[in-house]
Scaffold this motif. Structure first.
Motif, mmCIF file in Angstrom:
data_model
loop_
_atom_site.group_PDB
_atom_site.id
_atom_site.type_symbol
_atom_site.label_atom_id
_atom_site.label_comp_id
_atom_site.label_asym_id
_atom_site.label_seq_id
_atom_site.Cartn_x
_atom_site.Cartn_y
_atom_site.Cartn_z
ATOM 1 N N GLU A 69 0.838 -1.195 0.000
ATOM 2 C CA GLU A 69 0.000 0.000 0.000
ATOM 3 C C GLU A 69 0.871 1.243 0.000
ATOM 4 O OE1 GLU A 69 -3.410 0.329 2.520
ATOM 5 O OE2 GLU A 69 -3.491 -1.851 2.740
ATOM 6 N N LEU A 70 0.443 2.237 -0.736
ATOM 7 C CA LEU A 70 1.161 3.498 -0.846
ATOM 8 C C LEU A 70 0.960 4.338 0.410
ATOM 9 C CD1 LEU A 70 2.694 5.645 -2.519
ATOM 10 C CD2 LEU A 70 0.483 6.293 -3.504
ATOM 11 N N ASN A 71 2.050 4.878 0.932
ATOM 12 C CA ASN A 71 1.989 5.806 2.054
ATOM 13 C C ASN A 71 1.927 7.211 1.452
ATOM 14 O OD1 ASN A 71 2.793 7.691 4.110
ATOM 15 N ND2 ASN A 71 3.528 5.944 5.304
ATOM 16 N N MET A 72 0.748 7.796 1.475
ATOM 17 C CA MET A 72 0.528 9.107 0.854
ATOM 18 C C MET A 72 1.380 10.194 1.507
ATOM 19 S SD MET A 72 -1.569 8.931 -1.702
ATOM 20 C CE MET A 72 -2.898 7.968 -2.375
ATOM 21 N N LYS A 73 1.601 10.094 2.809
ATOM 22 C CA LYS A 73 2.395 11.109 3.501
ATOM 23 C C LYS A 73 3.851 11.060 3.044
ATOM 24 C CE LYS A 73 -0.522 11.641 7.492
ATOM 25 N NZ LYS A 73 -0.664 11.733 8.908
ATOM 26 N N LYS A 74 4.396 9.850 2.883
ATOM 27 C CA LYS A 74 5.773 9.722 2.394
ATOM 28 C C LYS A 74 5.894 10.267 0.977
ATOM 29 C CE LYS A 74 7.411 5.724 5.040
ATOM 30 N NZ LYS A 74 7.874 4.322 4.922
ATOM 31 N N ASP A 117 9.200 2.896 -5.753
ATOM 32 C CA ASP A 117 9.538 2.383 -4.432
ATOM 33 C C ASP A 117 10.912 1.732 -4.454
ATOM 34 O OD1 ASP A 117 8.752 1.762 -1.624
ATOM 35 O OD2 ASP A 117 9.174 -0.261 -2.363
ATOM 36 N N ASP A 154 11.409 5.026 -0.284
ATOM 37 C CA ASP A 154 10.494 4.095 0.364
ATOM 38 C C ASP A 154 9.101 4.723 0.338
ATOM 39 O OD1 ASP A 154 9.129 2.317 1.991
ATOM 40 O OD2 ASP A 154 10.030 3.061 3.836
ATOM 41 N N LEU A 156 6.253 2.794 1.043
ATOM 42 C CA LEU A 156 5.311 1.860 1.641
ATOM 43 C C LEU A 156 4.925 2.230 3.065
ATOM 44 C CD1 LEU A 156 6.878 -1.421 0.303
ATOM 45 C CD2 LEU A 156 5.331 0.163 -0.838
ATOM 46 N N ARG A 157 3.767 1.757 3.467
ATOM 47 C CA ARG A 157 3.255 1.977 4.823
ATOM 48 C C ARG A 157 4.070 1.251 5.849
ATOM 49 N NH1 ARG A 157 -2.623 3.490 5.186
ATOM 50 N NH2 ARG A 157 -3.009 4.274 3.138
#
Length: 157
Positions: A69-74, A117, A154, A156-157
């Motif tokens: 899953e994509l970490n939107m904040k990163k 990623d 990176d 990812l969550r």
């Protein structure tokens, strides 16, 4: 199935090595990347999905393993933005020139900032969508980075 797409043309112009890998696309699959991995007999962590994201009103492309899953904040932080959300499918199709389920990070209608990623470098070869449903491209992660001129972090969550 066409063997020439804007994605393959971009790789040919860049003189980068790649292999086309067709697979049986299931339009009813809940997660296209996982279905592609299963159909090809590949590890889902090696099959990368392309997500189009709205970052502060601008389009960006995130490329990450199909089982992650994509970490939107990163993503937002990496590109100097504040707010990131998934782009609506119709907007992604209009922006990229590809149909959902066949969106490639390569050969999009308009180039956008792209982030890959970092786990891509865990593999000698990865798969990305070839620009149509049922077609993947296998290539070295470094060649994808060269073709896209993308940032690697990176995601990812």
């Amino acid at each position: 199935m066409a063997k020439t797409t804007p994605a393959t043309q971009a790789l040919l112009r860049a003189k980068l090595a790649f292999e086309l890998v067709p697979y049986d696309y299931d339009p009813g699959a809940e997660r296209v990347g996982l279905q592609a991995a299963a159909a090809m007999g590949a590890d889902p962590a090696q099959v990368f999905k392309t997500l189009m994201v709205d970052l502060d009103g601008n389009a960006v492309c995130a490329v990450l393993p199909s089982d992650a899953e994509l970490n939107m904040k990163k993503l937002a932080a990496a590109l100097g933005g504040k707010s990131a959300k998934m782009m609506q499918p119709a907007d992604a199709e209009r922006r990229t020139g590809y149909k959902v389920g066949g969106v490639s990070p390569l050969g999009q209608k308009r180039a956008v900032p792209t982030v890959l990623d970092a786990s891509a470098h865990d593999w000698p070869q990865i798969y990305v969508n070839g620009g149509q449903r049922g077609l993947q491209i296998r290539l070295a992660p470094g060649d994808l980075v060269a073709a896209l001129r993308c940032t690697v972090i990176d995601l990812l969550r």
